[in-house]
Design a protein around this motif. Structure first.
Motif, mmCIF file in Angstrom:
data_model
loop_
_atom_site.group_PDB
_atom_site.id
_atom_site.type_symbol
_atom_site.label_atom_id
_atom_site.label_comp_id
_atom_site.label_asym_id
_atom_site.label_seq_id
_atom_site.Cartn_x
_atom_site.Cartn_y
_atom_site.Cartn_z
ATOM 1 N N LEU A 317 0.841 -1.201 0.000
ATOM 2 C CA LEU A 317 0.000 0.000 0.000
ATOM 3 C C LEU A 317 0.879 1.256 0.000
ATOM 4 C CD1 LEU A 317 -2.674 1.517 0.147
ATOM 5 C CD2 LEU A 317 -2.697 1.127 2.625
ATOM 6 N N ALA A 318 1.924 1.242 0.803
ATOM 7 C CA ALA A 318 2.833 2.399 0.837
ATOM 8 C C ALA A 318 3.440 2.638 -0.544
ATOM 9 C CB ALA A 318 3.920 2.178 1.886
ATOM 10 N N ALA A 319 3.814 1.560 -1.220
ATOM 11 C CA ALA A 319 4.423 1.702 -2.550
ATOM 12 C C ALA A 319 3.416 2.260 -3.561
ATOM 13 C CB ALA A 319 4.970 0.357 -3.023
ATOM 14 N N VAL A 320 2.161 1.832 -3.447
ATOM 15 C CA VAL A 320 1.114 2.355 -4.346
ATOM 16 C C VAL A 320 0.861 3.836 -4.057
ATOM 17 C CG1 VAL A 320 -1.388 2.307 -4.754
ATOM 18 C CG2 VAL A 320 -0.048 0.201 -4.941
ATOM 19 N N LEU A 321 0.733 4.180 -2.778
ATOM 20 C CA LEU A 321 0.437 5.580 -2.424
ATOM 21 C C LEU A 321 1.593 6.504 -2.803
ATOM 22 C CD1 LEU A 321 -1.350 5.054 1.011
ATOM 23 C CD2 LEU A 321 -2.411 5.551 -1.198
ATOM 24 N N ASP A 322 2.810 5.971 -2.753
ATOM 25 C CA ASP A 322 3.983 6.768 -3.155
ATOM 26 C C ASP A 322 4.117 6.865 -4.681
ATOM 27 O OD1 ASP A 322 4.629 7.164 -0.552
ATOM 28 O OD2 ASP A 322 6.251 5.689 -0.470
ATOM 29 N N GLY A 323 3.336 6.067 -5.389
ATOM 30 C CA GLY A 323 3.426 6.071 -6.852
ATOM 31 C C GLY A 323 4.558 5.213 -7.391
ATOM 32 N N ASP A 324 5.161 4.391 -6.516
ATOM 33 C CA ASP A 324 6.275 3.536 -6.954
ATOM 34 C C ASP A 324 5.792 2.213 -7.555
ATOM 35 O OD1 ASP A 324 8.010 5.423 -5.977
ATOM 36 O OD2 ASP A 324 8.208 4.449 -4.009
ATOM 37 N N LEU A 325 4.535 1.886 -7.340
ATOM 38 C CA LEU A 325 4.011 0.590 -7.777
ATOM 39 C C LEU A 325 2.640 0.814 -8.407
ATOM 40 C CD1 LEU A 325 4.226 -2.579 -7.664
ATOM 41 C CD2 LEU A 325 3.093 -2.445 -5.436
ATOM 42 N N GLN A 326 2.444 0.309 -9.621
ATOM 43 C CA GLN A 326 1.158 0.484 -10.314
ATOM 44 C C GLN A 326 0.594 -0.867 -10.763
ATOM 45 O OE1 GLN A 326 3.252 3.075 -12.681
ATOM 46 N NE2 GLN A 326 3.149 4.548 -11.020
ATOM 47 N N PRO A 327 0.168 -1.684 -9.793
ATOM 48 C CA PRO A 327 -0.333 -3.017 -10.154
ATOM 49 C C PRO A 327 -1.666 -2.981 -10.890
ATOM 50 C CG PRO A 327 -0.696 -2.603 -7.825
ATOM 51 C CD PRO A 327 0.109 -1.448 -8.343
ATOM 52 N N GLY A 328 -2.345 -1.822 -10.863
ATOM 53 C CA GLY A 328 -3.642 -1.709 -11.542
ATOM 54 C C GLY A 328 -3.536 -1.843 -13.045
#
Ligand SMILES: [Zn+2]
Length: 369
Positions: A317-328
């Protein structure tokens, strides 16, 4: 026994619309009872988004049994009701990610990160715990639900957040189980949404070379490259094994993420693993025996199973909120619950990698919480 906190954000009815599995190839949308809090540890969420999983296709294709009941196990939703115990940590109105397995997050198995073996846990995906519905009851809500900070989330971010309920955590589990380290050469078997997520996870873990196996369509191959694959091999079977050994100078790979579950996929995984490597498997095994003499002879390990998504959620979740991870980005087909039969068919025929069911339109839910 419990009294629900009566802080419902809007008027709710006693019924709801939900997908109901009726048999192979037969998913219908029906009016069913709306779930309510039945245990003090429960919460009820109103779905913002859900999706169809590759594992739902085993039922859809008649390869695994499923009750005539609710279906689906991935959920992003807004809490509408909480039981007395859950109210200690959750409030109505919170946007939460719900992993596909519920867990108390406190028992001895959860403490070591094996939430899918929780002593008070279980799985979504059947009956009133079917997530392809307007509402779902969440048992062990305080341990299960992961709140997302209040804010405005565009559909792209909604997709990223929903992916954390299963597919991204499952791909991550394959890489974690395979003990992937920075600089490693990693192979990922399966170009479905879990395989693509495993590619993202391998990149997060610092793998230097990421080989995607079994991808035959140009769109899927491009998606694999977008996720971080450095090489895509379209061949399968012995030809794929030969290509991987050629790429690795006959050594084999340091780790394998096996994201399919068939015997052919497991055989490939074993034959491309270098001596001492570990295969992280997350594909539900269907007639996939492990060659005991070959794996013994080469000191090859096989780990993995149902992904303890909850264990990885804070980090992901932290990686998604930081924009480092876009699994969508694994979602390439979006529709509404009314059309869920078409969403299954699109995945069954591989016209879609992963289909998202969007509840944000026309039902009063906004993406700002
Ligand atoms: Zn537990």
């Amino acid at each position: 026994m419990s009294t629900a906190t009566p802080h419902l954000p809007h008027t709710v009815t006693a019924t709801m619309q939900a997908a109901v599995f009726h048999g192979a190839g037969d998913i219908r949308v029906e009016t069913v009872a709306r779930p309510t809090v039945t245990e003090p540890t429960d919460a009820v969420i109103r779905l913002v988004a859900t999706c169809v999983c590759g594992s739902d296709l085993w039922y859809y294709r008649g390869e695994s049994d499923h009750d005539v009941s609710g279906i689906g196990h991935e959920a992003l939703g807004v809490i509408t009701e909480v039981g007395d115990t859950a109210a200690g940590s959750l409030q109505p109105g919170q946007l939460v990610i719900v992993p596909f397995a519920y867990s108390d997050n406190t028992c001895p198995h959860c403490e070591v990160g094996m939430h899918t073996a929780c002593r008070n846990g279980g799985y979504f995906g059947r009956g009133a715990l079917g997530c392809q519905a307007e509402y779902v009851r969440v048992p062990q809500a305080a341990g299960t639900c992961v709140p997302v900070p209040p804010g405005h989330y565009c559909m792209s971010k909604i997709k990223d957040l929903l992916a954390l309920s299963d597919v991204m955590g499952t791909g991550y589990h394959a890489i974690d189980a395979a003990l992937v380290k920075p600089g490693n050469t990693v192979a990922v078997i399966g170009d479905g949404a879990v395989g693509l997520s495993a590619v993202l996870a391998a990149k997060m873990r610092g793998a230097a070379t990421i080989i995607m196996l079994g991808s035959r369509t140009a769109a899927r191959q491009q998606l694999a490259i977008d996720c971080g694959a450095t090489t895509v091999i379209s061949a399968r079977g012995q030809e794929a094994i030969d290509e991987v050994l050629q790429i690795t100078a006959g050594i084999g790979v340091d780790g394998v993420a096996e994201c399919v579950g068939t015997g052919a996929a497991m055989t490939t995984a074993i034959r491309i693993a270098r001596p001492g490597a570990v295969i992280g498997r997350v594909g539900l095994p269907h007639d996939a025996p492990i060659d005991e003499l070959y794996t013994f002879g080469h000191n090859i390990g096989v780990r993995g199973g149902p992904a303890p998504v909850r264990a990885y959620l804070d980090e992901l979740l932290a990686a998604v909120l930081d924009g480092d991870l876009q699994p969508g980005k694994v979602f390439d087909y979006t529709t509404t619950l009314d059309n869920i039969a078409a969403a299954y068919a699109a995945m069954d025929t591989r016209q879609a990698t992963k289909t998202l069911i969007d509840f944000t339109a026309g039902n009063g839910i906004t993406t700002t919480v």
